[in-house]
Design a protein around this motif. Sequence first.
Motif, PDB file in Angstrom:
ATOM      1  N   LEU A  48      12.253  12.048 -23.037  1.00 55.15           N
ATOM      2  CA  LEU A  48      10.977  11.478 -23.463  1.00 55.15           C
ATOM      3  C   LEU A  48      10.528  10.376 -22.511  1.00 55.15           C
ATOM      4  N   ALA A  49      11.453   9.525 -22.087  1.00 55.40           N
ATOM      5  CA  ALA A  49      11.110   8.431 -21.175  1.00 55.40           C
ATOM      6  C   ALA A  49      10.557   8.963 -19.864  1.00 55.40           C
ATOM      7  N   ASN A  50      11.208   9.970 -19.305  1.00 57.53           N
ATOM      8  CA  ASN A  50      10.748  10.523 -18.030  1.00 57.53           C
ATOM      9  C   ASN A  50       9.399  11.213 -18.179  1.00 57.53           C
ATOM     10  N   LEU A  51       9.205  11.900 -19.309  1.00 56.92           N
ATOM     11  CA  LEU A  51       7.912  12.547 -19.551  1.00 56.92           C
ATOM     12  C   LEU A  51       6.802  11.519 -19.648  1.00 56.92           C
ATOM     13  N   VAL A  96      -4.403   5.658 -24.105  1.00 55.54           N
ATOM     14  CA  VAL A  96      -4.273   6.152 -25.476  1.00 55.54           C
ATOM     15  C   VAL A  96      -3.846   7.612 -25.447  1.00 55.54           C
ATOM     16  N   MET A  97      -2.902   7.985 -26.295  1.00 54.98           N
ATOM     17  CA  MET A  97      -2.459   9.380 -26.383  1.00 54.98           C
ATOM     18  C   MET A  97      -3.386  10.158 -27.308  1.00 54.98           C
ATOM     19  N   THR A  98      -3.831  11.320 -26.876  1.00 50.38           N
ATOM     20  CA  THR A  98      -4.716  12.143 -27.701  1.00 50.38           C
ATOM     21  C   THR A  98      -3.912  12.804 -28.821  1.00 50.38           C
ATOM     22  N   LEU A 125       8.532   5.624 -30.002  1.00 52.62           N
ATOM     23  CA  LEU A 125       9.158   5.581 -28.681  1.00 52.62           C
ATOM     24  C   LEU A 125       8.147   5.906 -27.591  1.00 52.62           C
ATOM     25  N   ALA A 126       7.295   6.907 -27.834  1.00 55.42           N
ATOM     26  CA  ALA A 126       6.285   7.268 -26.839  1.00 55.42           C
ATOM     27  C   ALA A 126       5.340   6.100 -26.578  1.00 55.42           C
ATOM     28  N   GLU A 127       4.899   5.436 -27.635  1.00 53.54           N
ATOM     29  CA  GLU A 127       4.021   4.272 -27.476  1.00 53.54           C
ATOM     30  C   GLU A 127       4.738   3.145 -26.730  1.00 53.54           C
TER      31      GLU A 127
END
Length: 488
Positions: free
Chosen positions: A388-391, A367-369, A352-354
């Motif tokens: 999560l979406a707002n973050l 890219v997320m560390t 979801l984050a990606e």
Amino acid sequence: MNQAVLRQAEPNYPAVNPAAIFSAGMKPIPPRQVLVVDDDAGMRAALEISFLRHGWRVETAAGATEAMAKFRRGQHALIVTDIRMPDGDGFAVMREARVLAPRTAVILLTAFGSVPDAVTAMRDGACDYLVKPVSFDQLERAAQQILSRTPVAEPAAKESLGGADLAAPNLVGHSPAWLRALDRARQVAGIDADILIQAESGTGKELLARMVHRLSPRRERPFIAVNCAAFPEALLESELFGYAKGAFTGAASAKPGKFELAHGGTLLLDEVGELPLLLQPKLLRALQEREFDRLGDTRVMKVDIRVIATTNRSLEAMVKEGAFRADLYYRLNVIPLSLPALRERPEDVRELAEYFVGLYAAGAAPVMTPEFLARLLHHSWPGNVRELANLMRRAVALSGAEIGVEVFEPGELNSSPCAPSPETQIQTEGMRPGVSLECMEKRLLEVTLDATGGNRSRAAEMLGVSLRTVRNKIRGYGLPSRRSYVHD
């Protein structure tokens, strides 16, 4: 089923750069978007070249997993997919397409033609079913015939959830709990009965309702939503049922309500648990009889609608407390659906984050560390997907090529010295009836490896198993290759 005899394709496919075919001055017709899916590299290249020569815009995928990922990100008028592939089958690709963009046409190709496969293909929504070896002329004719009677594919529907634009995020994820919820929704979509969706805020209840509508026979009719918590009691009745001219001061003309506007389609009663008690009898009558009267009008109006109600509260508990009518609850709860909270599907947090990074990035996705991802995986997400979406929207806005922990506010999603142990963490992130043992074991292994900084020996010691067992489990569960699991 198309029974045409197809001529043999070329046995050896040329190693050609597809873009080079336009260098000879060939003028393509206006492009159309097609996704070609086949695990055979030669067949994939041949189809790509042929479609490009005929003016199509082409994307390719080497398997079902890659195909579904590309389809979620793009817009395609047509999918041409092999049926049998190592990581899945064409039927799964087709089902994904039917949910995300029901008007996308799908042609299935197979080297093993059979009547049962053909029946399954056509029943599940394939526009054609062709047996390999297939000539491109035949494939092109089939595509043209399909697109001439099928509107251009719609992009994945973008809905609003608390201010975040989510392109069907309820479809992102592969955790067992999530897939069970989606499969249940797909199964009941074609049943013309009222549905009650009970789930926490931010899980995507309205998006699930819209998915059910898009898969239902009413898909071409209106989808009308009303938030029962957004209107005071005095206005909610007129919002639902409308009013006649002169019904009250200022009613200069008649106004139709949401029930009328949804005629023939689906009416979503969002947060129905907030419905005032005094209004519940009139709603009950409208649901039972599919008839009602506008405020200030004596005429009875009849409607043909399907009702989907959502709530983040337990209506059964409200009935016991006297805050909700029992007969209305049973009338709404013909088909119950639920969505797991994000803490119950921790395997989906990274995906979801990606997804949100790709959605919110203006250019190349940052890219997320590993440190940033570790924070995400250790959070319990009380606000669910909305949180999560707002973050992630904020993280993308504040980052360059890389998203690191500096985007967090002080103390936000932070692992303190008093952070829960892996055993405690797993209890708060999914241990409840219905979650599979396999899912729990995988999650426990993930959080233990996170807690040890990826040290497999330490993880094995904490879990009370051998190092070999930890290695085998990492391999067996296909844990992300991003981790640098070490062995001291």
